[in-house]
Design an enzyme around this catalytic site. Structure first.
Site, PDB file in Angstrom:
ATOM      1  N   HIS A 175       0.808  -1.250   0.038  1.00  0.00           N
ATOM      2  CA  HIS A 175      -0.049  -0.013  -0.032  1.00  0.00           C
ATOM      3  C   HIS A 175       0.886   1.317   0.003  1.00  0.00           C
ATOM      4  O   HIS A 175       2.087   1.128   0.699  1.00  0.00           O
ATOM      5  CB  HIS A 175      -0.923   0.044   1.080  1.00  0.00           C
ATOM      6  CG  HIS A 175      -1.858   0.890   1.532  1.00  0.00           C
ATOM      7  ND1 HIS A 175      -1.677   2.276   1.873  1.00  0.00           N
ATOM      8  CD2 HIS A 175      -3.241   0.763   1.259  1.00  0.00           C
ATOM      9  CE1 HIS A 175      -2.825   3.020   1.766  1.00  0.00           C
ATOM     10  NE2 HIS A 175      -3.885   2.155   1.475  1.00  0.00           N
TER      11      HIS A 175
ATOM     12  N   ASP B 283       2.780  -4.686   7.898  1.00  0.00           N
ATOM     13  CA  ASP B 283       1.665  -3.587   7.804  1.00  0.00           C
ATOM     14  C   ASP B 283       0.456  -4.497   8.086  1.00  0.00           C
ATOM     15  O   ASP B 283       0.206  -5.421   7.090  1.00  0.00           O
ATOM     16  CB  ASP B 283       1.696  -3.267   6.471  1.00  0.00           C
ATOM     17  CG  ASP B 283       0.483  -2.257   6.040  1.00  0.00           C
ATOM     18  OD1 ASP B 283      -0.226  -2.567   6.937  1.00  0.00           O
ATOM     19  OD2 ASP B 283       0.543  -1.774   4.959  1.00  0.00           O
TER      20      ASP B 283
ATOM     21  N   GLN C 121      -4.517  -4.912   6.793  1.00  0.00           N
ATOM     22  CA  GLN C 121      -5.730  -5.651   6.260  1.00  0.00           C
ATOM     23  C   GLN C 121      -5.919  -7.001   7.137  1.00  0.00           C
ATOM     24  O   GLN C 121      -6.880  -7.667   7.222  1.00  0.00           O
ATOM     25  CB  GLN C 121      -5.480  -5.982   4.919  1.00  0.00           C
ATOM     26  CG  GLN C 121      -5.600  -4.708   3.796  1.00  0.00           C
ATOM     27  CD  GLN C 121      -7.171  -4.300   3.980  1.00  0.00           C
ATOM     28  OE1 GLN C 121      -8.001  -5.071   4.304  1.00  0.00           O
ATOM     29  NE2 GLN C 121      -7.161  -2.853   3.871  1.00  0.00           N
TER      30      GLN C 121
ATOM     31  N   LYS D 144     -10.511  -0.634  10.715  1.00  0.00           N
ATOM     32  CA  LYS D 144     -10.629  -1.576   9.671  1.00  0.00           C
ATOM     33  C   LYS D 144     -10.981  -3.021  10.499  1.00  0.00           C
ATOM     34  O   LYS D 144     -11.298  -3.932  10.044  1.00  0.00           O
ATOM     35  CB  LYS D 144      -9.210  -2.029   8.958  1.00  0.00           C
ATOM     36  CG  LYS D 144      -9.008  -0.842   8.095  1.00  0.00           C
ATOM     37  CD  LYS D 144      -7.979  -1.343   6.840  1.00  0.00           C
ATOM     38  CE  LYS D 144      -7.167  -0.158   6.194  1.00  0.00           C
ATOM     39  NZ  LYS D 144      -8.163   0.668   5.205  1.00  0.00           N
TER      40      LYS D 144
ATOM     41  N   CYS E 229      -4.750   2.442  -3.487  1.00  0.00           N
ATOM     42  CA  CYS E 229      -3.455   3.114  -2.913  1.00  0.00           C
ATOM     43  C   CYS E 229      -2.306   1.891  -3.244  1.00  0.00           C
ATOM     44  O   CYS E 229      -1.534   1.881  -2.305  1.00  0.00           O
ATOM     45  CB  CYS E 229      -3.665   3.358  -1.557  1.00  0.00           C
ATOM     46  SG  CYS E 229      -4.920   4.587  -1.329  1.00  0.00           S
TER      47      CYS E 229
END
Lengths: 425, 147
Positions: free
Chosen positions: A141, A218, A221, A244, A382
């Site tokens: 991302h 990261d 998600q 999220k 993104c």
């Protein structure tokens, strides 16, 4: 590859029955889902952008403001004490959620983006020098690319990129080749937002550690879809966003191993993060206060705590099994539609159905689906380098959460056929 | 879904499938590039301006049906117009799409895009070509974006 590893991470072994999950009861917990859009029942499939909030989260935020609102860590009065206890209590919940060794390793931030920027600005500036390399992947991302580019420009470091295959998996041989004695950090998505790929992070971390290189994951998600155990993973940093994972916007978490956090200079200066201030010199507070300058998003943290309780109440294994079944159903349905192509077919995959339709631009798909009550994302997500890899300007993306159903997948596929019909295809 | 039919009229599909003036122009004396970072639409606009009159217009690029049809219709509409008339069309088109503005301008075929008004998220798709036109006429070196 690490197929077995990823599988074990996200769902019960093949052959066992996934834990039953009562989707209708879960849906009843989410007020926003019960509405019509353009006269059609809302089908919310933009969960990778942000998830909806259960009543428990909405109530927790509202209850905090109605009863306990105060600043944290400073007042001697009752409300400040209650607010501080709630805020710090959430840190404890996050510790359990990630299985971190200590609450000192958990920094509240605005979200994943700020978490990564924090690491780039502190760890990065202290440890990455001219000629050093930062290893990223082609599926990152933008928020796991641009902070490193800014750093690289400042210090004269170089960004190296692990390529992806056409199915959307990392080329692990390239990763191993690109990991050199110049590499100072590996930063990689646990789960790709554009493709849904679950990366073989254990293997990545092990190889990086063998080379003496720390790893940032990261988890924006991954956190809502995969059970994360930072000690088992042995990652050095892990970042995720509250919104999220059914919590509020503007709150997120950076996990960092204590040895790194102790070593890193502060991120922002201000109140809360200091021990003593004079005009000649200031000394900084202990972890985690050192990285939390200014009044934090207290109500957001309270909401995040409620979201973590909610997710743990259902169980991430049950959530993962349910979402996996919905995704598999959607992949099969997509394959049955002529002219529809799924982008990202990694063997280990969760939550994300990125797709294109022959002869129809994703933006047109998004508009026509929207008028049928179907909320999807259309764009580059993104992740422009991913789009470039597939030579696509954009894709349409449906992303699933715990409250999505097979009936909603049916509605999506009927909507897609309608898109094709409108275009005369 | 009658409003979808208002947006996606047959003329728009026709121009999307078979965009007019879709070519590079060797002897263009004004060019500009447009980009919509939100959805990735890109186009290059070519104009041949002779004595204050647009004698030829063409474009290349990739985009959604609305932006492609808009660029196709625009290049058709521009041919033979003076630069001043083109600027008038720009303002008239902008008003048509946003539902704002003053005295209606006769936009001819361009009016098939009026349905965009009901789709605020798509206004930038319809106006990308026109903002690129502005840049070409101003001869700005920088690519324009809709952001």
């Amino acid at each position: 590859m690490s197929g077995a590893e990823g599988t074990a991470e996200r769902r019960p072994a093949a052959g066992t029955t996934p834990p039953a999950l009562d989707v209708e009861r879960i849906r009843a917990d989410f007020p926003v889902l019960h509405q019509e859009v353009y006269g059609k029942p809302l089908v919310y499939l933009d969960n990778a952008a942000t998830t909806q909030k259960p009543r428990a989260v909405i109530d927790a935020v509202s209850r905090f403001y109605a009863h306990d609102n105060s600043n944290v860590h400073r007042g001697v009065h009752a409300l400040s004490q209650r607010a501080t206890e709630e805020y710090e209590g959430v840190r404890g919940k996050v510790r359990e959620f990630l299985n971190a060794a200590s609450e000192r390793e958990l920094i509240f931030v605005r979200g994943t983006t700020e978490a990564i920027n924090l690491v780039a600005a502190t760890f990065g500036r202290a440890r990455i020098r001219a000629g050093d390399e930062i290893l990223l992947t082609e599926m990152e991302h933008h928020s796991n690319i641009v902070p490193w580019q800014l750093l690289a420009e400042q210090v004269g470091a170089t960004i190296k990129v692990v390529p992806i295959t056409d199915t959307g998996e990392l080329v692990m041989e390239s990763f191993e080749q690109l990991l050199t004695d110049r590499t100072r950090l590996v930063a990689v998505a646990h789960l790709s937002n554009a493709l849904g790929t679950i990366n073989p992070v254990r293997r990545i971390i092990q190889a990086a550690h063998d080379a003496g290189v720390p790893v940032l994951l990261d988890g924006a998600q991954a956190a809502p879809h995969i059970r994360v155990d930072v000690r088992e993973l042995d990652c050095d940093f892990y970042a995720f966003s509250g919104h999220k994972i059914y919590g509020p916007t503007g709150i997120g978490v950076l996990y960092g191993k204590e040895k790194w956090l102790e070593d890193m200079p502060p991120y922002q200066g201000g109140g809360e993060m200091i021990r003593q201030v004079s005009f000649t010199r200031s000394t900084y507070g202990d972890l985690p206060a050192k990285f939390e300058a200014g009044t934090p998003n207290i109500a957001g943290a309270v909401g995040l705590g409620a979201a973590i309780d909610y997710v743990r109440g259902i169980g991430l294994d049950a959530i993962a099994a349910h979402e996996h079944a919905v995704l598999e159903y959607a992949l099969a349905a997509a394959d049955a539609i002529p002219g529809m192509r799924v982008v990202g077919r990694a063997r280990e995959k969760a939550s994300i159905l990125s797709f294109v339709l022959d002869g129809i631009h994703p933006h047109d798909i998004g508009t026509i689906l929207d008028r049928q009550g179907l909320a999807v994302r259309a764009g580059h997500h993104c992740a422009m380098p991913v789009m470039e890899h597939y030579c696509l300007p954009a894709t349409a993306r449906a992303s699933f959460a715990v409250y999505n159903t097979r009936a909603e997948v049916d509605a999506l596929m009927a909507g897609i056929r309608k898109v094709q019909e409108v275009f005369g295809l | 879904m009658s409003d979808l039919r208002d947006l996606y009229q047959e003329v728009i599909f026709d121009h999307n499938r078979n965009p007019r003036n879709f070519r590079a122009m060797e002897d263009a004396n004004r060019t500009a590039e447009g980009f919509n970072p939100l959805c990735g639409d890109r186009l290059t606009l070519y104009l041949k301006v002779d004595d204050g009159r647009i004698v030829d217009a063409s474009f290349q690029g990739s985009g959604c049906a609305i932006s492609t049809a808009s660029a196709s219709l625009m290049t058709d509409a521009l041919k033979g117009r003076t630069v001043e008339e083109a600027e008038g069309l720009f303002h008239g088109f902008h008003d048509l799409i946003t539902g704002e503005g003053g005295a209606p301008v006769d936009l001819g075929k361009l009016e098939v895009l009026s349905g965009v008004r009901e789709f605020p998220t798509r206004v930038k798709c319809a106006t990308l070509a026109w903002h690129t036109l502005n840049a070409a006429l101003d001869d700005q070196g920088e690519p324009v974006t809709t952001e």
